[in-house]
Design an enzyme around this catalytic site. Sequence first.
Site, short mmCIF file in Angstrom:
data_model
loop_
_atom_site.label_atom_id
_atom_site.label_comp_id
_atom_site.label_asym_id
_atom_site.label_seq_id
_atom_site.Cartn_x
_atom_site.Cartn_y
_atom_site.Cartn_z
N ASN A 52 0.87 -1.18 0.00
CA ASN A 52 0.00 0.00 0.00
C ASN A 52 0.90 1.23 0.00
O ASN A 52 1.50 1.56 1.02
CB ASN A 52 -0.89 -0.03 1.25
CG ASN A 52 -1.76 1.21 1.36
OD1 ASN A 52 -1.80 2.04 0.45
ND2 ASN A 52 -2.44 1.35 2.49
N TRP A 53 1.00 1.86 -1.16
CA TRP A 53 1.94 2.98 -1.29
C TRP A 53 1.42 4.25 -0.62
O TRP A 53 2.15 5.23 -0.51
CB TRP A 53 2.23 3.25 -2.78
CG TRP A 53 3.07 2.21 -3.45
CD1 TRP A 53 3.45 0.99 -2.95
CD2 TRP A 53 3.64 2.30 -4.77
NE1 TRP A 53 4.22 0.32 -3.87
CE2 TRP A 53 4.35 1.09 -5.00
CE3 TRP A 53 3.62 3.27 -5.76
CZ2 TRP A 53 5.04 0.85 -6.19
CZ3 TRP A 53 4.30 3.03 -6.95
CH2 TRP A 53 5.01 1.83 -7.16
N HIS A 72 -9.28 1.16 5.03
CA HIS A 72 -8.01 1.37 5.71
C HIS A 72 -8.21 2.30 6.91
O HIS A 72 -8.99 3.26 6.83
CB HIS A 72 -6.97 1.96 4.75
CG HIS A 72 -5.60 1.87 5.32
ND1 HIS A 72 -5.13 2.77 6.24
CD2 HIS A 72 -4.61 0.96 5.13
CE1 HIS A 72 -3.90 2.42 6.60
NE2 HIS A 72 -3.56 1.33 5.94
N GLU A 77 -6.51 4.63 8.05
CA GLU A 77 -6.25 6.06 7.78
C GLU A 77 -7.46 6.71 7.13
O GLU A 77 -7.77 7.88 7.41
CB GLU A 77 -5.00 6.20 6.90
CG GLU A 77 -3.73 5.90 7.70
CD GLU A 77 -2.60 5.30 6.90
OE1 GLU A 77 -2.61 5.40 5.66
OE2 GLU A 77 -1.69 4.72 7.53
N GLU A 93 -5.29 -5.14 10.41
CA GLU A 93 -4.25 -4.15 10.65
C GLU A 93 -4.51 -3.46 11.98
O GLU A 93 -5.27 -2.49 12.04
CB GLU A 93 -4.23 -3.10 9.54
CG GLU A 93 -3.93 -3.64 8.16
CD GLU A 93 -3.33 -2.59 7.24
OE1 GLU A 93 -2.24 -2.85 6.72
OE2 GLU A 93 -3.93 -1.51 7.07
N GLY A 106 2.78 1.96 10.91
CA GLY A 106 3.74 3.06 10.80
C GLY A 106 4.45 3.39 12.10
O GLY A 106 5.14 4.40 12.20
N SER A 165 3.70 -2.52 10.28
CA SER A 165 5.16 -2.60 10.49
C SER A 165 5.75 -3.95 10.09
O SER A 165 6.68 -4.43 10.76
CB SER A 165 5.50 -2.24 11.94
OG SER A 165 5.11 -0.91 12.21
N GLY A 180 3.05 -1.21 4.29
CA GLY A 180 3.09 0.23 4.02
C GLY A 180 4.52 0.66 3.72
O GLY A 180 5.04 0.49 2.62
N GLY A 181 5.19 1.22 4.72
CA GLY A 181 6.52 1.81 4.55
C GLY A 181 7.50 0.94 3.77
O GLY A 181 8.18 1.43 2.86
#
Length: 252
Positions: free
Chosen positions: A9-10, A97, A99, A169, A175, A215, A236-237
């Site tokens: 997931n960019w 998500h 976010e 998640e 993150g 993470s 993610g990251g």
Amino acid sequence: MRKNIVAGNWKMNNSLDQTKALIEDLTTELKEVQLANTRVIIAPSFVNLQQAIQNTENNVIEVVAQNMHYAKSGAYTGEVSAEMLTSIGVKTVILGHSERRAYFNETDESLTEKVNTAIANNFDVIFCFGEQLKDRESENHFNIVEVQLKNVLFELPADAFKNIILAYEPVWAIGTGKTASADQAQEMHLFIRNTLSKKYDAKLAESVSILYGGSVKPNNAEEIFSKPDVDGGLIGGASLKAKDFSAIVKAI
Ligand code: 13P
């Protein structure tokens, strides 16, 4: 047999040039990798989807969207419909998500509409959910997860679950560098599978891929993916670096 899936997931990262470069690097990294029964997915931003699709035409990487509106079309400034995504060849969408729930007011109600629209348009849905830190600290995490699943997915007919991928998640792990332990992930994934089994049946529960997100890094992916009910990850990251993401793909 359910699929293993590693999805990147960019989020709101990467310009057009960065998108092209990252896909090129990923293609090189993944060239020799044997990927039996595994889907490798990336979710660039809307503006770069079409380019990403072009640049992944000859490799295993699937390009998916990070969000979608539930309406067919109309006066929804800034939004993107299922039909638009279909028209450029996107067949899978991430929905729910944390976010989007936190910053864009997505609720179980709006997510139900989005999931229903996605299923009606033959999309695969990567449905995200998970508890916040306060829920885990008050030992309410199983209850929260069960309610999130029930409120959005449990009116769907059993047949729709061939298009549903679940992504657990925990919000406290996203993150933050704080991963759920492999045992914590397995415990929750088993609970999710049992919840599906009770609502539908064991065969359906066994067929649904459940991804862990929060993470996931090259140094912890193998242990997390080794658990029997963890079928991959939503990254993610670490999905923004070709070497890290491909190392995670290789860990599946
Ligand atoms: P991180 O891997 O950066 O924790 O993000 C997880 C995530 O939100 C994937 O959707």
